[in-house]
Enzyme design. Sequence first.
Site, mmCIF file in Angstrom:
data_model
loop_
_atom_site.group_PDB
_atom_site.id
_atom_site.type_symbol
_atom_site.label_atom_id
_atom_site.label_comp_id
_atom_site.label_asym_id
_atom_site.label_seq_id
_atom_site.Cartn_x
_atom_site.Cartn_y
_atom_site.Cartn_z
ATOM 1 N N GLY A 1 -83.200 -74.784 60.255
ATOM 2 C CA GLY A 1 -83.903 -73.518 60.445
ATOM 3 C C GLY A 1 -84.601 -73.440 61.792
ATOM 4 C CG ASN A 2 -83.339 -71.894 64.511
ATOM 5 O OD1 ASN A 2 -83.067 -70.705 64.454
ATOM 6 N ND2 ASN A 2 -82.436 -72.853 64.372
ATOM 7 C CB THR B 1 -83.597 -78.658 68.884
ATOM 8 O OG1 THR B 1 -82.424 -78.970 68.131
ATOM 9 C CG2 THR B 1 -83.823 -79.728 69.935
ATOM 10 N N GLY B 2 -84.394 -80.026 66.068
ATOM 11 C CA GLY B 2 -84.349 -81.343 65.441
ATOM 12 C C GLY B 2 -85.637 -81.850 64.827
ATOM 13 C CB SER C 1 -79.399 -76.371 68.889
ATOM 14 O OG SER C 1 -79.476 -76.138 67.492
ATOM 15 C CD GLU C 2 -77.797 -72.136 65.727
ATOM 16 O OE1 GLU C 2 -77.244 -71.506 66.637
ATOM 17 O OE2 GLU C 2 -77.207 -72.579 64.736
ATOM 18 C CG HIS D 1 -81.125 -69.619 61.453
ATOM 19 N ND1 HIS D 1 -80.185 -69.148 60.554
ATOM 20 C CD2 HIS D 1 -80.743 -70.886 61.746
ATOM 21 C CE1 HIS D 1 -79.289 -70.085 60.327
ATOM 22 N NE2 HIS D 1 -79.611 -71.153 61.034
ATOM 23 C CG HIS E 1 -79.610 -73.337 56.671
ATOM 24 N ND1 HIS E 1 -79.517 -74.626 57.172
ATOM 25 C CD2 HIS E 1 -79.339 -72.519 57.706
ATOM 26 C CE1 HIS E 1 -79.221 -74.581 58.456
ATOM 27 N NE2 HIS E 1 -79.118 -73.313 58.820
ATOM 28 C CG HIS F 1 -74.944 -71.267 59.814
ATOM 29 N ND1 HIS F 1 -74.810 -71.208 61.179
ATOM 30 C CD2 HIS F 1 -76.119 -71.901 59.606
ATOM 31 C CE1 HIS F 1 -75.840 -71.796 61.746
ATOM 32 N NE2 HIS F 1 -76.655 -72.221 60.814
#
Length: 271
Positions: free
Chosen positions: A29-30, A45-46, A77-78, A97, A99, A160
Amino acid sequence: MQNEYEIKKQMCEIGKRVYNRGMVAANDGNFSVKLNDNEFLCTPTGVSKGFMTPEYICKVDANGNVLQANKGFKPSSEIKMHMRVYKERPDVNAVVHAHPLYATTFAICGIPLTQPIMPEAVIALGCVPIAKYGTPSTEEIPDAVEEYVQSFDAVLLENHGALTYSNTLLNAYHKMESVEFYARLLYQSRMLGEPQEFNQAQIDRLYEIRRQMGLPGKHPANLCPNAKAGKQSCHSCAGSCGTGKDAAAGSTSDADLVASITKKVMAQLGM
Ligand code: 13P
C-alpha cells in the site's frame, strides 16, 4: 490549514488504519498528499504503513523526483500512479492505494463492482470499474488508470488492488473503506443468494440525493452519456457505457458505445 508536519502525522494515522483494518499485508500500500502544484508528500517504499512516524514521509515534485527524504527512505515505487492522478485531476489532493481483501478478490476475478445493492455505495461510488493489469512501478498502471480517472474516484486494479482519490486524505481513505465494504457486501450476498438490485427509479433517486448533497469529486452518474442525453442514467456500466476519458471529452459515438458494451459483455461471458 494544516502545516506540513500535521499532514505527515495524519498520513501516519491513516497508515495505522489501513494496516489495522487489514487493507494491506506487510509493507503493501501507499498514499500521498498534494501540498501545492510542485510538492507532494508520499509514503516511503518497502515499509509497513502501520508503523510509520513523520520522519518516514518523503517529498517529491510533480514528476515524482525526490525533493526531500530522510536517510534510508525512498518514495513509494508506485509514485508514477499517484502523479498521473494528480496530473489528470486538479481537484484531487490525496491518493490512496491498498489491497483490501474483498475488493482485490473482485479485481483478481476481473469482476467490476456494478450491482446497485445499497444506498451508500450507489451515492458514494456509483460503480467501480477495473483498470487493466499493469506491472507495478511501471507506466502501465498509470496508463490503465487514466482511462477511468475523469469519471470515477475509485478504481480496481486488475490482479492487484484498489485506488481511490479525493479532495482530502481522509476522504480518499474513506472511499477505500467504502469500496471494500461494498465489495464485501456484494461477495457475501452472492454467497447467500441472489443480491436484490435497486431498480432504475430507485437509483435515480439516490443519484439525485448525491447531487443535492453536493459531494466533491467525480461519479459515473455525472458523466454517463445516457444521463447527458436526457435518458435514464446507467448504474451498472462500470465504464462500459463509455464514461472513460473519451466520453468525458464528449467524443464517444453511439457506435463506440455499442462496440465497447459488446466487448465487455463478451469478456464477462468468457467469449
Ligand atoms: P511501495 O512500498 O513501494 O509503496 O509499494 C507497495 C505496494 O503495494 C505496491 O503495489
